[in-house]
Design an enzyme around this catalytic site. Structure first.
Site, PDB file in Angstrom:
ATOM      1  N   ASP A  93     -55.927 -31.812  48.587  1.00 58.41           N
ATOM      2  CA  ASP A  93     -55.305 -31.037  47.512  1.00 58.41           C
ATOM      3  C   ASP A  93     -56.156 -29.772  47.289  1.00 58.41           C
ATOM      4  OD1 ASP A  93     -53.335 -30.469  45.653  1.00 58.41           O
ATOM      5  OD2 ASP A  93     -53.589 -32.323  44.604  1.00 58.41           O
ATOM      6  N   ASP A  94     -55.469 -28.933  46.517  1.00 55.51           N
ATOM      7  CA  ASP A  94     -56.388 -27.795  46.158  1.00 55.51           C
ATOM      8  C   ASP A  94     -57.126 -28.006  45.240  1.00 55.51           C
ATOM      9  OD1 ASP A  94     -54.068 -27.882  44.099  1.00 55.51           O
ATOM     10  OD2 ASP A  94     -53.532 -25.968  44.435  1.00 55.51           O
ATOM     11  N   ASP A  97     -57.857 -31.284  38.153  1.00 57.57           N
ATOM     12  CA  ASP A  97     -57.874 -30.655  36.899  1.00 57.57           C
ATOM     13  C   ASP A  97     -58.075 -31.960  36.096  1.00 57.57           C
ATOM     14  OD1 ASP A  97     -57.337 -29.485  34.410  1.00 57.57           O
ATOM     15  OD2 ASP A  97     -55.991 -27.996  35.334  1.00 57.57           O
TER      16      ASP A  97
HETATM   17  O1  LIG Z   1     -55.511 -33.305  38.286  1.00 59.03           O
HETATM   18  P1  LIG Z   1     -54.112 -32.848  37.526  1.00 59.03           P
HETATM   19  O2  LIG Z   1     -54.178 -32.434  36.208  1.00 59.03           O
HETATM   20  O3  LIG Z   1     -53.227 -33.822  37.691  1.00 59.03           O
HETATM   21  O4  LIG Z   1     -53.784 -31.410  38.208  1.00 59.03           O
HETATM   22  C1  LIG Z   1     -53.785 -31.213  39.794  1.00 59.03           C
HETATM   23  C2  LIG Z   1     -52.729 -31.230  40.527  1.00 59.03           C
HETATM   24  O5  LIG Z   1     -51.765 -30.081  39.937  1.00 59.03           O
HETATM   25  C3  LIG Z   1     -51.462 -29.289  41.011  1.00 59.03           C
HETATM   26  O6  LIG Z   1     -49.892 -29.495  41.229  1.00 59.03           O
HETATM   27  P2  LIG Z   1     -48.680 -29.165  40.648  1.00 59.03           P
HETATM   28  O7  LIG Z   1     -48.261 -30.634  39.823  1.00 59.03           O
HETATM   29  O8  LIG Z   1     -48.684 -28.041  39.861  1.00 59.03           O
HETATM   30  O9  LIG Z   1     -47.621 -29.109  41.760  1.00 59.03           O
HETATM   31  P3  LIG Z   1     -47.448 -27.930  42.883  1.00 59.03           P
HETATM   32  O10 LIG Z   1     -48.704 -27.969  43.479  1.00 59.03           O
HETATM   33  O11 LIG Z   1     -46.286 -28.467  43.696  1.00 59.03           O
HETATM   34  O12 LIG Z   1     -47.104 -26.674  41.984  1.00 59.03           O
HETATM   35  C4  LIG Z   1     -52.349 -29.215  42.093  1.00 59.03           C
HETATM   36  O13 LIG Z   1     -51.874 -28.705  43.149  1.00 59.03           O
HETATM   37  C5  LIG Z   1     -52.892 -30.791  41.935  1.00 59.03           C
HETATM   38  O14 LIG Z   1     -52.201 -31.472  42.673  1.00 59.03           O
END
Ligand SMILES: O=P(O)(O)OC[C@H]1O[C@H](OP(=O)(O)OP(=O)(O)O)[C@H](O)[C@@H]1O
Length: 158
Positions: A93-94, A97
């Site tokens: 994953d990127d 958070d």
């Molecule tokens: O640790 P967390 O608080 O769960 O956040 C991290 C996640 O949030 C983002 O995805 P997002 O839900 O924005 O989906 P997307 O990448 O499809 O925009 C990111 O790519 C992670 O998967």
């Protein structure tokens, strides 16, 4: 009001460099059967890592929880079945958070290796490998969410 006070802008070059650094770490850890990419944020990092480690078997875990900077409904639309709870697989994953996405994914694949480019303190316990830690109050601006645009000179408020 947003809980994110700081913006961290990441260029394509910086992202590529960080992705290569993560790939190096993962290469030193051994052989991998394939990549489970957490969409959508994990897709570009996965492409970089797949190229560096010569991995051609890539599947997706389709999950989302943010609407802009707001946490929306948690939606898991696809999670592939894995033998041996993901043993020998990389989950990419990127970022982590709050760690909610990572916790959900880890519960499904407890034997996989979870790797991200960036990690914030609240989610760091769910990540096996990451490149850089950023503070919890920082919102990371990835290159796929930005475009080049004009900026005023600093003396004019830029
Ligand atoms: O640790 P967390 O608080 O769960 O956040 C991290 C996640 O949030 C983002 O995805 P997002 O839900 O924005 O989906 P997307 O990448 O499809 O925009 C990111 O790519 C992670 O998967």
């Amino acid at each position: 009001m947003s809980k994110y006070e700081l913006d961290f802008f990441v260029s394509w070059e910086e992202l590529h460099k960080a992705g290569r650094l993560l790939a190096k770490t993962l290469h030193e850890l051994g052989e991998w059967k394939g990549i489970l990419t957490v969409t959508r944020g994990g897709m570009v990092p996965s492409a970089i890592i797949a190229r560096e480690l010569n991995i051609r078997l890539i599947d997706t875990i389709c999950i989302s929880s943010y609407d802009g900077q707001d946490r929306g409904n948690f939606q898991l639309t696809k999670a592939p079945k894995q033998d041996n709870q993901g043993k020998g697989w990389l989950i990419i994953d990127d970022l982590v958070d709050t760690g909610k996405t990572a916790a959900e994914v880890r519960a499904r694949y407890p034997n996989a290796h979870f790797a991200t480019i960036y990690a914030k303190p609240a989610g760091i316990e769910y990540v096996d490998s990451y490149v850089e830690e950023v503070t919890q109050n920082t919102w990371i601006r990835f290159p796929w969410d930005m475009k080049l645009s004009y900026s005023d000179p600093i003396v004019k408020g830029g």
